[in-house]
Design an enzyme around this catalytic site. Structure first.
Site, PDB file in Angstrom:
ATOM      1  N   HIS A 104       5.327  -5.152  10.603  1.00  0.00           N
ATOM      2  CA  HIS A 104       5.553  -4.252  10.935  1.00  0.00           C
ATOM      3  C   HIS A 104       5.828  -5.105  12.321  1.00  0.00           C
ATOM      4  O   HIS A 104       5.470  -7.141  12.559  1.00  0.00           O
ATOM      5  CB  HIS A 104       4.230  -3.220  11.815  1.00  0.00           C
ATOM      6  CG  HIS A 104       4.169  -2.391  10.826  1.00  0.00           C
ATOM      7  ND1 HIS A 104       5.494  -1.144  11.127  1.00  0.00           N
ATOM      8  CD2 HIS A 104       3.498  -1.450   9.969  1.00  0.00           C
ATOM      9  CE1 HIS A 104       4.724  -0.087  10.308  1.00  0.00           C
ATOM     10  NE2 HIS A 104       3.613  -0.728   9.272  1.00  0.00           N
TER      11      HIS A 104
ATOM     12  N   ASP B 167       6.291   4.312   4.927  1.00  0.00           N
ATOM     13  CA  ASP B 167       6.541   3.444   5.496  1.00  0.00           C
ATOM     14  C   ASP B 167       6.688   2.234   4.993  1.00  0.00           C
ATOM     15  O   ASP B 167       7.216   0.932   5.771  1.00  0.00           O
ATOM     16  CB  ASP B 167       6.313   3.458   6.932  1.00  0.00           C
ATOM     17  CG  ASP B 167       4.821   2.551   7.468  1.00  0.00           C
ATOM     18  OD1 ASP B 167       4.018   3.453   6.412  1.00  0.00           O
ATOM     19  OD2 ASP B 167       5.145   1.870   7.965  1.00  0.00           O
ATOM     20  N   HIS B 168       5.959   2.101   3.739  1.00  0.00           N
ATOM     21  CA  HIS B 168       5.982   1.052   3.312  1.00  0.00           C
ATOM     22  C   HIS B 168       6.467   0.769   1.525  1.00  0.00           C
ATOM     23  O   HIS B 168       7.101  -0.166   0.835  1.00  0.00           O
ATOM     24  CB  HIS B 168       4.322   0.075   2.661  1.00  0.00           C
ATOM     25  CG  HIS B 168       3.848  -0.465   4.160  1.00  0.00           C
ATOM     26  ND1 HIS B 168       4.260  -1.853   4.538  1.00  0.00           N
ATOM     27  CD2 HIS B 168       3.728   0.023   5.478  1.00  0.00           C
ATOM     28  CE1 HIS B 168       3.880  -2.177   5.742  1.00  0.00           C
ATOM     29  NE2 HIS B 168       3.817  -0.824   6.511  1.00  0.00           N
TER      30      HIS B 168
ATOM     31  N   HIS C  56       1.033  -1.064  -0.040  1.00  0.00           N
ATOM     32  CA  HIS C  56      -0.328   0.108  -0.171  1.00  0.00           C
ATOM     33  C   HIS C  56       0.523   1.346  -0.095  1.00  0.00           C
ATOM     34  O   HIS C  56       2.188   1.098   0.520  1.00  0.00           O
ATOM     35  CB  HIS C  56      -1.063   0.365   1.316  1.00  0.00           C
ATOM     36  CG  HIS C  56      -0.511  -0.189   2.645  1.00  0.00           C
ATOM     37  ND1 HIS C  56      -0.058  -0.985   3.280  1.00  0.00           N
ATOM     38  CD2 HIS C  56      -0.855   0.819   3.664  1.00  0.00           C
ATOM     39  CE1 HIS C  56       0.383  -0.500   4.224  1.00  0.00           C
ATOM     40  NE2 HIS C  56       0.035   0.514   4.362  1.00  0.00           N
TER      41      HIS C  56
ATOM     42  N   HIS D 220       1.298   3.639   1.816  1.00  0.00           N
ATOM     43  CA  HIS D 220       1.924   4.651   3.111  1.00  0.00           C
ATOM     44  C   HIS D 220       3.632   4.792   2.765  1.00  0.00           C
ATOM     45  O   HIS D 220       3.805   3.746   2.940  1.00  0.00           O
ATOM     46  CB  HIS D 220       1.246   3.790   4.615  1.00  0.00           C
ATOM     47  CG  HIS D 220      -0.068   4.056   4.673  1.00  0.00           C
ATOM     48  ND1 HIS D 220      -0.523   3.066   5.513  1.00  0.00           N
ATOM     49  CD2 HIS D 220      -0.444   5.111   4.605  1.00  0.00           C
ATOM     50  CE1 HIS D 220      -1.668   3.806   5.323  1.00  0.00           C
ATOM     51  NE2 HIS D 220      -2.013   4.621   5.435  1.00  0.00           N
TER      52      HIS D 220
ATOM     53  N   ASP E  27       0.039  -3.986   6.747  1.00  0.00           N
ATOM     54  CA  ASP E  27      -1.026  -3.511   7.381  1.00  0.00           C
ATOM     55  C   ASP E  27      -2.093  -4.106   6.698  1.00  0.00           C
ATOM     56  O   ASP E  27      -3.424  -3.124   8.130  1.00  0.00           O
ATOM     57  CB  ASP E  27      -0.704  -2.401   7.186  1.00  0.00           C
ATOM     58  CG  ASP E  27       0.626  -1.384   7.690  1.00  0.00           C
ATOM     59  OD1 ASP E  27       1.624  -2.445   7.387  1.00  0.00           O
ATOM     60  OD2 ASP E  27       0.690  -0.153   7.323  1.00  0.00           O
TER      61      ASP E  27
ATOM     62  N   HIS F   5      -7.129  -1.102   5.555  1.00  0.00           N
ATOM     63  CA  HIS F   5      -6.554  -0.269   6.034  1.00  0.00           C
ATOM     64  C   HIS F   5      -6.332   1.219   5.103  1.00  0.00           C
ATOM     65  O   HIS F   5      -6.007   2.315   5.837  1.00  0.00           O
ATOM     66  CB  HIS F   5      -4.973  -0.606   6.211  1.00  0.00           C
ATOM     67  CG  HIS F   5      -4.104  -0.154   6.794  1.00  0.00           C
ATOM     68  ND1 HIS F   5      -4.009   0.397   8.049  1.00  0.00           N
ATOM     69  CD2 HIS F   5      -3.141   0.473   6.189  1.00  0.00           C
ATOM     70  CE1 HIS F   5      -2.658   0.841   8.356  1.00  0.00           C
ATOM     71  NE2 HIS F   5      -2.223   1.378   7.336  1.00  0.00           N
TER      72      HIS F   5
HETATM   73 ZN   LIG Z   1      -0.499   1.200   6.432  1.00  0.00          ZN
END
Ligand SMILES: [Zn+2]
Length: 315
Positions: free
Chosen positions: A220, A106-107, A102, A104, A182, A158
Site C-alpha cells: 500500500h 485487495d491483494h 495473503h 484479502h 500488509d 496481519h
Molecule cells: Zn490485508
C-alpha cells in the site's frame, strides 16, 4: 480486533462471497476515480531486471517483476486483473506465476482471472484461503522462475497465513527486494487482524534482520499517514522529519514512495523500533528488569498499534 461488529464485518469480508462483491465494487469505483491509477508508475530498472509497481484501488500496489533477458515475469498481489493485464501486454511479458501475500481481496482479487488468462500457477500459504491457489508455499522455501528466485518467509500477524517474498538480487547485481504485502509498510506495519502481538513482533523482527540495503516494496501507499503518526509520536526524531519532508514532496507529484530500504526503516519506522528507549519514553512506558524483554516489546507493539488505529482508523 475486539469490537463484535467489526469482527463480523471482517469475517464477512475475508471469508464470504459478500467480500468479493464488495471488492469488485471498490475496483470499479477506483477505476472511475483514478483513470491512470492513484500514483504515477515509475518502473525500477536494473541490469536484466525490471520491477513495475502497478497502482490499483485507492492505495494498493501490485508488482510485476520481469527478467528482461527472457521476458518472463511474476506478479505479486494482483487485486485488479485489468491493470495487471494492461502492464503485462504493454511490456510483452510472459507471466510465469502469481505470488500472493495473503487472502484479502485487495491483494488476491485478480488471481482467478489472471490464472485462467495466462495459465499460470498461484502461490500462497494454504492457511490463508487464497483464491485460485495451486501451489501452497512453506516458510523458507525457494521459488524459481527462470532467472527470478524468491525466498518465502511465513510472517503471521496481519493474517494467520501471511507470507512475504524476497527476490534474490545477486544474479542481477542488485539488492534483494522484499515484497512485504500488509506486514510492513514504509514507516508502518499492518493491522493485527488474526494474530497476536507476539506473532506480529516475530514477523517484524525477521524483516528487521534482513540486510540494510534490502529494498522494501509494500502492498500500500501509506507512507504519508505513517510518517505523520511517527512524527506525532517522536517530534524530535530527525530521521522521521527528513523522510516526512521527502514523502510530502513525492506525494505532491503523485509519485510512488517505494522502495525504501530496511536499514533506513529501522531509523524512522516505530514498528521496527520496539527496542528503542527513546520510543519507550515517547509512549510513557518503561521496561523493568524483572519483565521479560520480548514480552515488553510485544506490549510496546500493541500500544503502538492501538495509538495508530486511533490516529488513522483505516490503516
Ligand atoms: Zn490485508
Amino acid at each position: 480486533m475486539d469490537k463484535p461488529l467489526f469482527r463480523l464485518a471482517y469475517i464477512l469480508y475475508s471469508n464470504t462471497k459478500l467480500g468479493l462483491c464488495y471488492h469488485k465494487r471498490q475496483v470499479k469505483n477506483a477505476r472511475r476515480q483514478f483513470q491512470n491509477g492513484h500514483s504515477a508508475i515509475k518502473p525500477l530498472i536494473f541490469n536484466g531486471l525490471k520491477i513495475f509497481p502497478i497502482p490499483m484501488l485507492v492505495d494498493n500496489y501490485s508488482y510485476l517483476v520481469v527478467a528482461t533477458e527472457t521476458g518472463s515475469g511474476v506478479v505479486i498481489d494482483p487485486s485488479d486483473p485489468q491493470a495487471v493485464q494492461a502492464c503485462i501486454e504493454r511490456e510483452g511479458v510472459y507471466l510465469d506465476g502469481i505470488l500472493t501475500t495473503h487472502k484479502h481481496w485487495d491483494h488476491s482479487g485478480g488471481n482467478i482471472t489472471l490464472k485462467s488468462l495466462y495459465k499460470c500457477r498461484v502461490y500462497g500459504t494454504s492457511m490463508d484461503n487464497i483464491p485460485g491457489l495451486t501451489s501452497p508455499v512453506h516458510d523458507g522455501e525457494e521459488l524459481t522462475f527462470g532467472q527470478l528466485r524468491f525466498r518465502v518467509a511465513l510472517t503471521p500477524g496481519h493474517t494467520q497465513g501471511h507470507a512475504t517474498y524476497i527476490l534474490d538480487g545477486k544474479s542481477f547485481g542488485v539488492s534483494d527486494c522484499l515484497f512485504s504485502g500488509d506486514l510492513l509498510f514504509l514507516a508502518g506495519c499492518g493491522q493485527i487482524f488474526e494474530g497476536t502481538a507476539d506473532a506480529m513482533l516475530a514477523s517484524l523482527d525477521y524483516m528487521s534482520g534482513l540486510a540494510d540495503d534490502t529494498l522494501l516494496l509494500p502492498g500500500h501507499e501509506y507512507a504519508l499517514e505513517n510518517l505523520m503518526f511517527a512524527a506525532d509520536l517522536e517530534p524530535k526524531n530527525e530521521a522521521v522529519l527528513l523522510k516526512l519532508d521527502w514523502v510530502n514532496e513525492q506525494r505532491g507529484s503523485r509519485l510512488c514512495t517505494s522502495p525504501s530500504a530496511i536499514g533506513e526503516e529501522r531509523t524512522y519506522n516505530p514498528f521496527l523500533r520496539t527496542g528503542s528507549e527513546a520510543l519507550h519514553t515517547a509512549l510513557g512506558l518503561q521496561w523493568k528488569a524483572t519483565d521479560p524483554w520480548e514480552k515488553f516489546r510485544a506490549q510496546i507493539l500493541q500500544e503502538l498499534r492501538q495509538r495508530k488505529n486511533a490516529f488513522c482508523r483505516h490503516i
